[in-house]
Design an enzyme around this catalytic site. Sequence first.
Site, PDB file in Angstrom:
ATOM      1  N   SER A 189      19.098  57.211   1.902  1.00  0.00           N
ATOM      2  CA  SER A 189      19.166  58.648   2.156  1.00  0.00           C
ATOM      3  C   SER A 189      20.253  59.264   1.274  1.00  0.00           C
ATOM      4  O   SER A 189      20.326  58.960   0.090  1.00  0.00           O
ATOM      5  CB  SER A 189      19.415  58.903   3.644  1.00  0.00           C
ATOM      6  OG  SER A 189      19.223  60.252   3.979  1.00  0.00           O
ATOM      7  N   ASP A 219      12.604  59.501   4.186  1.00  0.00           N
ATOM      8  CA  ASP A 219      13.975  59.030   4.358  1.00  0.00           C
ATOM      9  C   ASP A 219      14.043  57.543   4.718  1.00  0.00           C
ATOM     10  O   ASP A 219      13.385  57.082   5.654  1.00  0.00           O
ATOM     11  CB  ASP A 219      14.675  59.853   5.444  1.00  0.00           C
ATOM     12  CG  ASP A 219      16.170  59.789   5.319  1.00  0.00           C
ATOM     13  OD1 ASP A 219      16.729  58.704   5.532  1.00  0.00           O
ATOM     14  OD2 ASP A 219      16.783  60.822   4.993  1.00  0.00           O
TER      15      ASP A 219
END
Length: 414
Positions: free
Chosen positions: A51, A217
């Site tokens: 991320s 993500d």
Amino acid sequence: MPAPKTTALIMMGGGARAAYQAGVLHGLARIAARHGLDRGRIPFGIICGTSAGAINGAGMAIHAANFRAAADSLAALWSGIHAEDVYRTGLVGVGASGARWLSALAFGWAIRRAPRALFDNAPLGGMLAELFDAERVQASLDAGDFQAFAVTALSYTTGRHVTFYQSHRRIHPWRRSQRLAVEARIGIDHLLASSSIPFLFPALPLELEGHHEWFGDGTMRQMSPLSPAIHLGASRILAVGAASRQRPGWFDTVPAGGYPSLAQVGGQALASIFLDGLSADLERLQHINSLLSRMPEIANDREGWRPVQVMTISPSEPIEAIAAEHVQRLPRTVRALLAPLGGTEARGAAFASYLLFEPEFTQALIALGEQDAMAQEHELAAFLYGVIPPDESDDTAAARPSTLDGEPSVRALA
């Protein structure tokens, strides 16, 4: 002295919370300089990011030959960042996306094209295009400035958790249940996909095994965040998280309120995605360490077991409270979108913290990260550089908690 080649840095996600990591790294560079250990290269041979942590990892990889430059660059980036640098905040962009979401919720049966995400993160792609240089990463690998760079993302298409890695030496890909690793030349699309917060930012297509899959993500379903570093050869790991270390009395400051708002529920949902994976993996590691301490005869590389040291750094203050102080710094259009959900209230500040890409908030997190690193100066100097801590016999030194997990042995779990 610890071998930098087998020392790994793991940085997790958390949206704007990742500014804390920049502060920790800046503190580490200060510690190196204070101990006369500022030798140019970063003290990590392996960099693993997920991320927003992947973006910070990219910053380290680009400047791998100069640790001070890498730390200064990340601190400067996060100190001056604005929400508009990451996602569109204009009235047209935010209003249109908000309207599409409301329409999809109310009249989904009549809408042919559903919205892809609440926000458009095209500005982040533009910023990364200016800052990230894939050729410099490869050049640093070729020069031996560091050994491997890994970015993790989740395939929405298949549900598989995929680690894309780049190394200067041949490392065989690995497969486990619902997760795998593939060698790839990491580019901007990998960074964007890994940092695409679910529902907030759109997914991206990435090539995998000869075809394209849609990725989001990487912290989603990341049950073993330590795994990539171990597979890439780490014998010691420094993990920088974004979950605050809870202390007695913190919950007394949280407004009780009534029924939880959507933002409050969303904040807990995002916390389960971004913040719980590392702590759970470390807990499993501690159980394995305890087992291996009783069975030292099985700890050997031939069977896939080897000693691994782990040190963690996480915020010493509640990031949610810091976010509550700065939530009004969000662009007016974003506040207007979040207000009906409770995202501008103190109880919903945890949700807003992931979107709070504003200097006042990020600078506070950078300062906290640097403060936390300096508070563990001797432990970090020993862990990364083998510096023997000074002989302290006073009560304060004796009472200082150690963040080192000793000399644990952990199976190459991955």
